[in-house]
Scaffold this motif. Structure first.
Motif, PDB file in Angstrom:
ATOM      1  N   GLN A 203       0.831  -1.207   0.000  1.00 14.37           N
ATOM      2  CA  GLN A 203       0.000   0.000   0.000  1.00 14.37           C
ATOM      3  C   GLN A 203       0.869   1.261   0.000  1.00 14.37           C
ATOM      4  O   GLN A 203       2.029   1.250   0.433  1.00 14.37           O
ATOM      5  N   LEU A 204       0.268   2.350  -0.469  1.00 10.78           N
ATOM      6  CA  LEU A 204       0.946   3.648  -0.478  1.00 10.78           C
ATOM      7  C   LEU A 204      -0.007   4.713   0.045  1.00 10.78           C
ATOM      8  O   LEU A 204      -1.163   4.783  -0.381  1.00 10.78           O
ATOM      9  N   VAL A 205       0.480   5.537   0.966  1.00  5.60           N
ATOM     10  CA  VAL A 205      -0.258   6.709   1.434  1.00  5.60           C
ATOM     11  C   VAL A 205       0.661   7.915   1.326  1.00  5.60           C
ATOM     12  O   VAL A 205       1.783   7.905   1.838  1.00  5.60           O
ATOM     13  N   ASP A 206       0.178   8.955   0.678  1.00  7.94           N
ATOM     14  CA  ASP A 206       0.955  10.164   0.399  1.00  7.94           C
ATOM     15  C   ASP A 206       0.205  11.358   0.984  1.00  7.94           C
ATOM     16  O   ASP A 206      -0.928  11.646   0.588  1.00  7.94           O
ATOM     17  N   HIS A 207       0.831  12.058   1.931  1.00  6.38           N
ATOM     18  CA  HIS A 207       0.258  13.278   2.511  1.00  6.38           C
ATOM     19  C   HIS A 207       1.023  14.497   1.981  1.00  6.38           C
ATOM     20  O   HIS A 207       2.233  14.603   2.170  1.00  6.38           O
ATOM     21  N   HIS A 208       0.306  15.390   1.324  1.00  5.63           N
ATOM     22  CA  HIS A 208       0.873  16.672   0.906  1.00  5.63           C
ATOM     23  C   HIS A 208       0.066  17.786   1.581  1.00  5.63           C
ATOM     24  O   HIS A 208      -1.139  17.905   1.353  1.00  5.63           O
TER      25      HIS A 208
ATOM     26  N   VAL B 234       4.647   8.756   2.050  1.00  9.15           N
ATOM     27  CA  VAL B 234       5.187  10.032   1.581  1.00  9.15           C
ATOM     28  C   VAL B 234       4.609  11.136   2.444  1.00  9.15           C
ATOM     29  O   VAL B 234       3.403  11.145   2.725  1.00  9.15           O
ATOM     30  N   PHE B 235       5.455  12.052   2.888  1.00  4.62           N
ATOM     31  CA  PHE B 235       4.972  13.256   3.569  1.00  4.62           C
ATOM     32  C   PHE B 235       5.724  14.458   3.013  1.00  4.62           C
ATOM     33  O   PHE B 235       6.957  14.493   3.004  1.00  4.62           O
ATOM     34  N   ASN B 236       4.966  15.433   2.517  1.00  7.22           N
ATOM     35  CA  ASN B 236       5.537  16.693   2.059  1.00  7.22           C
ATOM     36  C   ASN B 236       4.707  17.821   2.658  1.00  7.22           C
ATOM     37  O   ASN B 236       3.608  18.107   2.187  1.00  7.22           O
TER      38      ASN B 236
END
Length: 435
Positions: free
Chosen positions: A291-296, A323-325
């Motif tokens: 799984q992938l979770v990306d927070h921008h 991912v966190f940006n």
């Protein structure tokens, strides 16, 4: 790209299904911008660590089957034990009143589709709709071109909505991969208060792509809480954009709890438009497999004497990827800004990974701004302390991870939601806890 061609080719058919016309021009413009830009790729800086190829090479049905077999038992299994909450239930894109329960007679609620059809709301939509959503982004333009389902809620001046409102988006009985573009518009007028819980659930084995856009307007001295509960199956993709504009003396919170879904991308923008504004962003991510979770996230400090707080925690197992940006922009006029941003992560397996990039852009000279991130494993001393007291290695590890994630949910005012999040954390960490 198969999906890009499908989107462009089906747009005229989509417009023919609608009964309103006052957004047609905006829809066509949005589609033109989207077609020009196309889907983001890993060559784009904002999607450097998130590959959308898995999503964009599939075909989807843009006209979901309305027939379903959802029962109250299905909903009972999904709710938080919130028998006293209000709820809004969308099934296959349509609002279903027989499953919904609303006691907000002192506020104005409409399905998005109905609001678009109502000439009485044209002035409101002209003033608010698509005013803070970023028109440069591919997925927001795609949503503007195809949005039809979702909700419109306006809370009048000095009205306090006592009960939290849980909004369910359910997909079921779809024989093909299905594409949804829900659109939500929340207007919280001066001195008012509301709490929203949002969850998406794909109940089929076919793939579902949800491209959601929400615009939140929090007026002077008002309070808005929006909680995103993301615990969907492995045939679900969610691209979410939430934009929140605040006026002076207001408080807005967006909590994001990500526990499931094949690929989840959360984009969150806060825009300050007055002094003494408080913004809170908290997130907990616990995922595994591939799984992938990306927070921008982005906070735009445009005015003096405001505060923002970001606290995101991640626990990654197996071959999962996080991912966190997080970005904080401080305008030269935004003196006395206080901005805090933290992203802490634990990798439990060698195949798990996290790309984290906190950023500050400060153009004022009298501010307090801090940011940081950590990536590591569990504290060995704490493990030894628990093991020495007769706790098994598995239990000790789970207890430490639970404590690690727990502080990111301290500002949840809804006890039923807090208990549900605690339960989900325990389940993901395979530990028995008393709630």
């Amino acid at each position: 790209m198969a999906l890009l061609d499908q989107i462009i080719n089906q747009h005229s058919d989509f417009l023919e299904t609608l009964h309103h016309r006052f957004l047609d021009r905006e829809r066509k413009t949005a589609l033109e911008v989207f077609a020009l830009k196309g889907f983001p790729t890993k060559k784009d800086e904002e999607y450097k660590y998130t590959n959308l190829k898995e999503i964009t090479e599939k075909n989807y049905n843009f006209f979901p089957t309305e027939e379903h077999h959802i029962s109250r038992e299905h909903l009972d299994a999904l709710h938080l034990g919130e028998e006293n909450f209000d709820r809004i239930v969308f099934i296959n894109g349509k609002l279903h009143k027989e499953f919904s329960k609303l006691s907000i007679g002192n506020a104005e609620f409409l399905s998005f589709d109905f609001a678009l059809n109502d000439p009485a709301h044209k002035e409101v939509f002209d003033y608010y709709f698509n005013k803070i959503a970023n028109k440069e982004l591919a997925f927001t333009n795609l949503n503007s071109a195809y949005c039809q389902f979702g909700f419109f809620l306006r809370v009048p001046k000095n009205v306090v909505i006592e009960k939290p409102i849980h909004v369910f988006y359910l997909s079921q009985n779809q024989e093909e991969n299905t594409f949804y573009n829900p659109r939500n518009l929340l207007i919280v007028e001066e001195g008012s208060k509301v709490e929203i819980i949002e969850s998406h659930h794909n109940l089929d084995e076919t793939f579902v792509l949800t491209n959601s856009v929400t615009e939140i307007f929090t007026a002077q001295n008002a309070k808005t809480d929006w909680h995103k509960l993301q615990n969907d199956n492995d045939t679900s993709y969610l691209i979410d954009h939430t934009f929140a504009k605040q006026e002076r003396d207001s408080l807005t919170t967006v909590n994001t709890f990500s526990f499931g879904g094949k690929l989840v991308r959360n984009n969150l923008d806060f825009i300050h438009n007055g002094e003494n504004i408080h913004s809170f962003m908290n997130g907990i991510t616990i995922i595994g497999k591939d799984q992938l979770v990306d927070h921008h996230t982005a906070v735009h400090h445009n005015t003096p004497n405001c505060e923002s707080y970001q606290n995101y925690k991640g626990i990654y197992k197996d071959k999962s990827h996080g991912v966190f940006n997080g970005k904080v922009f401080v305008n030269k006029n935004a003196q006395k800004t206080n901005a805090y941003q933290q992203n802490n992560n634990i990798l439990l397996d060698e195949g798990a990974s996290i790309d984290t990039k906190p950023q500050l852009e400060i153009f004022a000279d009298d501010v307090k701004c801090s940011h940081g991130c950590t990536v590591g494993q569990l504290n060995e001393e704490a493990m030894f302390y628990l093991r020495a007291r007769g706790i098994s290695k598995k239990e000790a590890r789970a207890l430490l991870l639970f404590a690690f994630a727990n502080d990111a949910m301290q500002n949840i005012d809804i006890e039923a939601l807090k208990a549900k999040i605690s339960q989900l954390i325990a389940e993901k960490l395979e530990v028995q806890m008393e709630f």
